[in-house]
Design a protein around this motif. Structure first.
Motif, mmCIF file in Angstrom:
data_model
loop_
_atom_site.group_PDB
_atom_site.id
_atom_site.type_symbol
_atom_site.label_atom_id
_atom_site.label_comp_id
_atom_site.label_asym_id
_atom_site.label_seq_id
_atom_site.Cartn_x
_atom_site.Cartn_y
_atom_site.Cartn_z
ATOM 1 N N ARG A 55 0.838 -1.196 0.000
ATOM 2 C CA ARG A 55 0.000 0.000 0.000
ATOM 3 C C ARG A 55 0.873 1.247 0.000
ATOM 4 O O ARG A 55 1.965 1.242 0.539
ATOM 5 N N SER A 56 0.319 2.318 -0.561
ATOM 6 C CA SER A 56 1.054 3.589 -0.663
ATOM 7 C C SER A 56 0.677 4.530 0.482
ATOM 8 O O SER A 56 -0.510 4.632 0.820
ATOM 9 N N TYR A 57 1.656 5.245 1.024
ATOM 10 C CA TYR A 57 1.400 6.264 2.056
ATOM 11 C C TYR A 57 2.353 7.435 1.843
ATOM 12 O O TYR A 57 3.527 7.244 1.507
ATOM 13 N N HIS A 72 0.779 9.120 8.029
ATOM 14 C CA HIS A 72 -0.537 9.116 8.666
ATOM 15 C C HIS A 72 -1.386 8.056 7.970
ATOM 16 O O HIS A 72 -1.567 8.130 6.747
ATOM 17 N N ARG A 74 -5.063 6.111 7.769
ATOM 18 C CA ARG A 74 -6.460 5.942 8.197
ATOM 19 C C ARG A 74 -6.772 4.459 8.228
ATOM 20 O O ARG A 74 -6.523 3.736 7.258
ATOM 21 N N ASP A 77 -12.083 -0.392 8.149
ATOM 22 C CA ASP A 77 -12.610 -1.711 8.531
ATOM 23 C C ASP A 77 -12.461 -2.665 7.356
ATOM 24 O O ASP A 77 -12.902 -2.346 6.241
ATOM 25 N N GLN A 80 -6.828 -4.549 4.319
ATOM 26 C CA GLN A 80 -5.784 -5.532 4.652
ATOM 27 C C GLN A 80 -4.629 -4.917 5.443
ATOM 28 O O GLN A 80 -4.186 -5.478 6.437
ATOM 29 N N PHE A 81 -4.151 -3.761 5.008
ATOM 30 C CA PHE A 81 -3.060 -3.130 5.768
ATOM 31 C C PHE A 81 -3.589 -2.624 7.109
ATOM 32 O O PHE A 81 -2.935 -2.767 8.150
ATOM 33 N N SER A 82 -4.789 -2.058 7.091
ATOM 34 C CA SER A 82 -5.390 -1.534 8.328
ATOM 35 C C SER A 82 -5.532 -2.637 9.363
ATOM 36 O O SER A 82 -5.207 -2.454 10.543
ATOM 37 N N ARG A 246 -13.099 -0.791 -5.014
ATOM 38 C CA ARG A 246 -13.808 -0.619 -3.748
ATOM 39 C C ARG A 246 -15.073 -1.464 -3.694
ATOM 40 O O ARG A 246 -15.439 -2.010 -2.693
#
Ligand code: FAD
Ligand code: FES
Length: 351
Positions: A55-57, A72, A74, A77, A80-82, A246
């Motif tokens: 994932r990109s951040y 940062h 977010r 729910d 996968q990374f969250s 999504r």
């Protein structure tokens, strides 16, 4: 400073996870041996977990030479990374970093008095915070105005910080904007792009940076260029596009595509029109969009043969620039820049 090469995975250690809001955390990462990690403010990196999830951040602070990076994130729910972050304490774990990527970086304003507008929604504030901190520390005197949008006041988790920054820099102003109803809110309501357009009838000499939700970025681009005289080359943006579609597109017509994989095997796909070719390939684990579809990494390069190649829209400026930089052949395209539609029916795609 050593620049870690594009698309080389590089080990970082997760040093700390700090809550910034109910659903936003700050990750502090460090290179394993303290080696500097060089990037330009406004850029992003790609984090790869041992499971292969990537994932990109965006970097949330100005570049330093101590190999430290703040992000940062977010927490979504079911993301996968969250869920990886939420599941258990990950502090001390090693992560692979790729990048930096992206060209939403500082552009010299047109003149010393030209306005610079920054539009963010949610964690889109991260790259703009880095850009603002760098510009102010470099002594930029242009008027800098930050519009930050959220649903409720709690979403604007660095509101006090930006008000303080505005108090200590006369050329910086902060405008928080809420979309949700909040009875005691004295500030602006609506969308950030509408607030900016309302305040600036003519952006002919301005530069605009927009980061966050893809819907805001596209709405701001269209509105400010078509109605506020903004030069399209002065609109710099990073849309935080999801790495996976999504939601399933039920009503869309489906297009048949055959994929010839690197091991010679072929698979047949039925792809809903409207999604990107990268999203289609991601769904069968054939390509990882390292930069999140931003035409920044080149990882999604594919061969599109004729007749399909001549049926699709030619590469845009950003795609053409990247393809040239990575020595591509004329039949190469970036899957992230191609929208699936009927002109791709029957495509035989070579990876
Ligand atoms: C250039 C760029 C910069 C970015 N910078 C940031 C940043 O600074 N901060 C930040 O927070 N984000 C940023 N993002 C977004 C980030 O990369 C991730 O997309 C986001 O964090 C979600 O990742 P995830 O793995 O938690 O969720 P994902 O696994 O990608 O899931 C996203 C959502 O889709 C749902 N979902 C999962 N699987 C499916 C499925 N099969 N079908 C339908 N729905 C599904 C999930 O429930 C979740 O709500 C950036 C993106 C880009 C492209
Ligand atoms: S995903 Fe990075 S260039 Fe397409």
């Amino acid at each position: 400073m050593k620049t870690i090469a594009r698309n080389d995975a590089y080990p970082f250690i997760l040093k700390a996870v700090k809550p910034l809001a109910d659903d936003v955390v700050q990750l502090s990462l460090s290179t394993k041996n303290g080696e500097p990690f060089s990037y330009r403010e406004g850029q992003f990196l790609s984090l790869r977990l041992s499971s292969g999830v990537q994932r990109s951040y965006s970097m949330a602070s100005a570049c330093s030479d101590d190999g430290q990076v703040q992000l940062h994130v977010r927490l979504l729910d079911g993301g996968q990374f969250s869920e990886w972050l939420r599941g258990q304490s990950r502090v001390g774990e090693s992560l692979q970093v790729l990048g930096p990527y992206g060209d939403c970086v500082w552009q010299q304003p047109e003149s010393a008095s030209a306005t610079v507008l920054m539009l963010a929604t949610g964690t889109g504030i991260a790259p703009l915070k880095a850009l603002i901190e760098k510009a102010l520390s470099d002594g930029v005197r242009n008027p800098l105005i930050l519009y930050w949008g959220g649903n409720t006041e709690k979403d604007l988790y660095l509101k006090d910080y930006f008000f303080e920054l505005a108090g200590s820099h006369s050329n910086f102003a902060f405008v928080p904007v809420l979309t949700g109803a909040q009875p005691d809110w004295q500030g602006r309501h609506g969308f950030v792009q509408d607030a900016a357009a309302g305040d600036f009838p003519d952006l002919g000499s301005a530069t605009v940076y927009a980061c966050g939700s893809p819907a805001m970025v596209e709405a701001a681009r269209t509105l400010l260029i078509s109605t506020r005289n903004l030069d399209s080359t002065r609109f710099k943006a990073d849309a935080f596009c999801p790495a996976i579609p999504r939601k399933a597109i039920h009503d869309a017509a489906h297009i048949s595509i055959k994929v010839k994989q690197q091991n010679g095997m072929r698979s047949s796909l039925s792809v809903p029109s409207g999604i990107s070719l990268l999203q289609a390939l991601t769904s069968i684990d054939q390509v990882i969009g390292v930069c999140g579809g931003q035409a920044a990494c080149g990882n999604c390069r594919v061969v599109i043969p004729d007749p399909w190649k001549s049926n699709i829209a030619p590469a845009g400026r950003k795609e053409a620039r990247l393809l040239a930089a990575i020595d591509s052949a004329p039949e190469h395209r970036l899957a992230c820049q191609i929208q699936v539609n009927s002109s791709l029916e029957g495509l035989l795609l070579d990876l």
